[in-house]
Design an enzyme around this catalytic site. Structure first.
Site, short mmCIF file in Angstrom:
data_model
loop_
_atom_site.label_atom_id
_atom_site.label_comp_id
_atom_site.label_asym_id
_atom_site.label_seq_id
_atom_site.Cartn_x
_atom_site.Cartn_y
_atom_site.Cartn_z
N ASP A 6 0.86 -1.18 0.00
CA ASP A 6 0.00 0.00 0.00
C ASP A 6 0.90 1.23 0.00
O ASP A 6 1.99 1.23 0.59
CB ASP A 6 -0.92 0.04 1.21
CG ASP A 6 -2.03 1.08 1.03
OD1 ASP A 6 -3.07 0.73 0.45
OD2 ASP A 6 -1.84 2.24 1.44
N GLU A 8 0.90 5.80 -0.06
CA GLU A 8 0.23 7.10 -0.04
C GLU A 8 0.98 8.01 -1.00
O GLU A 8 2.22 7.89 -1.14
CB GLU A 8 0.22 7.69 1.38
CG GLU A 8 -0.45 6.81 2.42
CD GLU A 8 -1.89 6.46 2.11
OE1 GLU A 8 -2.57 7.29 1.45
OE2 GLU A 8 -2.34 5.37 2.50
N HIS A 144 -5.93 5.10 5.86
CA HIS A 144 -5.33 6.06 4.93
C HIS A 144 -3.87 6.37 5.26
O HIS A 144 -3.35 7.40 4.86
CB HIS A 144 -6.16 7.35 4.86
CG HIS A 144 -7.57 7.13 4.43
ND1 HIS A 144 -7.88 6.59 3.21
CD2 HIS A 144 -8.76 7.34 5.08
CE1 HIS A 144 -9.20 6.50 3.10
NE2 HIS A 144 -9.74 6.93 4.22
N ASP A 149 -3.37 0.52 6.10
CA ASP A 149 -4.15 -0.07 5.01
C ASP A 149 -3.53 -1.39 4.52
O ASP A 149 -4.24 -2.32 4.14
CB ASP A 149 -4.26 0.91 3.84
CG ASP A 149 -5.22 2.05 4.13
OD1 ASP A 149 -5.93 1.98 5.16
OD2 ASP A 149 -5.27 3.02 3.34
#
Length: 447
Positions: A6, A8, A144, A149
């Site tokens: 994952d 960001e 988030h 996540d």
């Protein structure tokens, strides 16, 4: 081995945005055997709305490593495993782009837990990570953020394996499977149902709106090509997120598909079509009789319900033609609105009487009409009993459709009764003219 990943980011597409955080959990199908997570300095400002969503701000990443510093570690962890993520194409596009930027080419199989969840647990109202975990009783923490996540995706992955997901995974990872490259909201059965035939295809969003129109000699092959290449640009990433359905119209051949595609683009104005969006022909040549009895030629904006003698894309194009007609046939420039000054009383006495002047106007129009051919192109239809017909009348595209292949003495009026009228444009007209020149045996000329 699986790498559950994952990230960001600073935005929605890889080519212009950076990664602010990454988490990788190496999983052997039973448990996590290796774990790596770090904040990353994206080397650009983090937008406020991203900070509001993730909590990651510029001060948090100021002293974090840049991607190139950790690229060797990331590549070493990912190079021999299956890349797993929730909406895998998004995460993969960023990681692939940034690794390639620093000399590492990632070439591994991908597995999307959104698509896997739809197969193992069908019928849920939502397959977003948060709502999906809530539906099946997985408690999430630190949403988030990359590691929060990623840990939720690990638990989801293990839950799907426990429900027999491995059989689906084996099928999804096969080279012939479309699961790893299809847009997240597009069902594989839609691709499987596409024909290997000529036609026009339409990409739709979840509200049914048409996003893109394309033409193809082989619809399935062409549609597939839209999704099977790595493109990290904003347009493609947004496009992939939007597509939920594909419909199509079968065509008799590539010419039919070319004409229909052009017509549909100008009629539907799809947001992801950029070519062939030129303005429609805006000006036309008209002829009318004034109150004194003179036939007057004029270039004006094209009228919907008034038949035009000829159409032009620009005013200048029309005026150039009209000037040539006035010079060749000695027409009065003021009566043709080329010279827009008022006709004086003295000039009126020198103008040729209406019946003689109108004869010269008719000569000019006849010469123009002779330069503008009328013909039909006939080709094989969709069935043995019909044939495709495209009609050019006086140099402009009139329409197309299917007529019986038993028709012998065809005339222009009979054809018009059996085909559908279409809007004319330069691209269609030139395409048909070129086709008729290439295949003269398929052309029927009308005098």
């Amino acid at each position: 081995m699986y790498a559950i990943v994952d990230i960001e980011t600073t935005g929605g597409h890889a080519s212009s945005n950076g990664i602010t955080e990454i988490a990788i959990h190496i999983h052997n199908g039973e448990r996590v055997v290796k774990h790596f997570t770090t904040l990353l300095n994206p080397q650009k400002a983090i937008p406020q709305f991203i900070t509001a969503l993730t909590g990651i701000d510029n001060s948090m990443v100021a002293n974090a490593p840049t991607f190139d510093e950790v690229a060797p570690v990331i590549y070493d962890m990912l190079k021999d495993v299956v890349f797993v993520a929730h909406n895998v194409n998004f995460d993969y596009s960023f990681v692939f782009h940034h690794l390639k930027k620093y000399g590492y080419v990632l070439n591994v199989k991908k597995l999307c837990t959104v698509r896997l969840s739809r197969k193992v647990i069908p019928g849920l109202p939502s397959y977003s990570l948060g709502k999906l975990c809530e539906s099946i009783g997985i408690t999430t923490h630190n949403r988030h953020r990359a590691d929060g996540d990623a840990q939720a995706t690990v638990q989801l992955f293990e839950h799907l394996l426990a429900l027999g997901g491995l059989s689906h995974i084996d099928k999804m990872l096969k080279r012939t499977s479309a699961e790893h490259w299809l847009p997240i909201h597009l069902d594989k059965h839609i691709i499987d149902a596409l024909p290997n035939s000529p036609g026009v295809y339409y990409f739709h969003n979840n509200k049914g709106k048409i996003l893109y129109v394309g033409k193809a000699v082989d619809i399935k092959k062409r549609v597939t090509s839209h999704f099977t290449h790595n493109d990290d640009g904003k347009r493609r990433q947004y496009f992939l997120q939007q597509v939920t359905n594909i419909t199509y119209t079968l065509c008799a051949n590539e010419l039919h598909a070319l004409v229909l595609e052009s017509t549909e683009i100008k009629k539907l104005w799809p947001p992801f079509n950029y070519s062939q969006k030129q303005p429609m022909q805006k000006f036309a040549l008209y002829c009318f009789e004034d109150n004194v009895g003179y036939k007057r030629l004029a270039i004006d904006k094209r009228k919907k319900n008034l038949p035009a003698l000829y159409c032009f894309n620009t005013l200048n194009e029309g005026l150039v033609l009209l000037r040539k007609m006035t010079e060749q046939f000695e027409l009065n420039q003021k009566l043709c609105f080329i010279d827009k000054t008022v006709i004086t009383a003295e000039e009126k006495s020198t103008i040729t009487p209406p019946h003689l002047y109108n004869h010269k106007v008719q000569q000019a129009l006849t010469a123009l009409e002779q330069q503008l051919p009328s013909f039909a192109v006939l080709d094989e239809g969709l069935t043995p009993n019909d044939q495709l017909c495209l009609l050019i009348e006086k140099g402009s595209f009139w329409g197309m459709g299917y007529i019986s292949n038993t028709s012998t003495a065809l005339d222009i009026n009979t054809i018009k009764e059996n085909i559908e009228p279409y809007m004319d444009n330069d691209f269609i007209r030139n395409t048909i003219f070129n086709y008729a020149e290439q295949y003269p045996e398929k052309k029927i000329v009308f005098n």
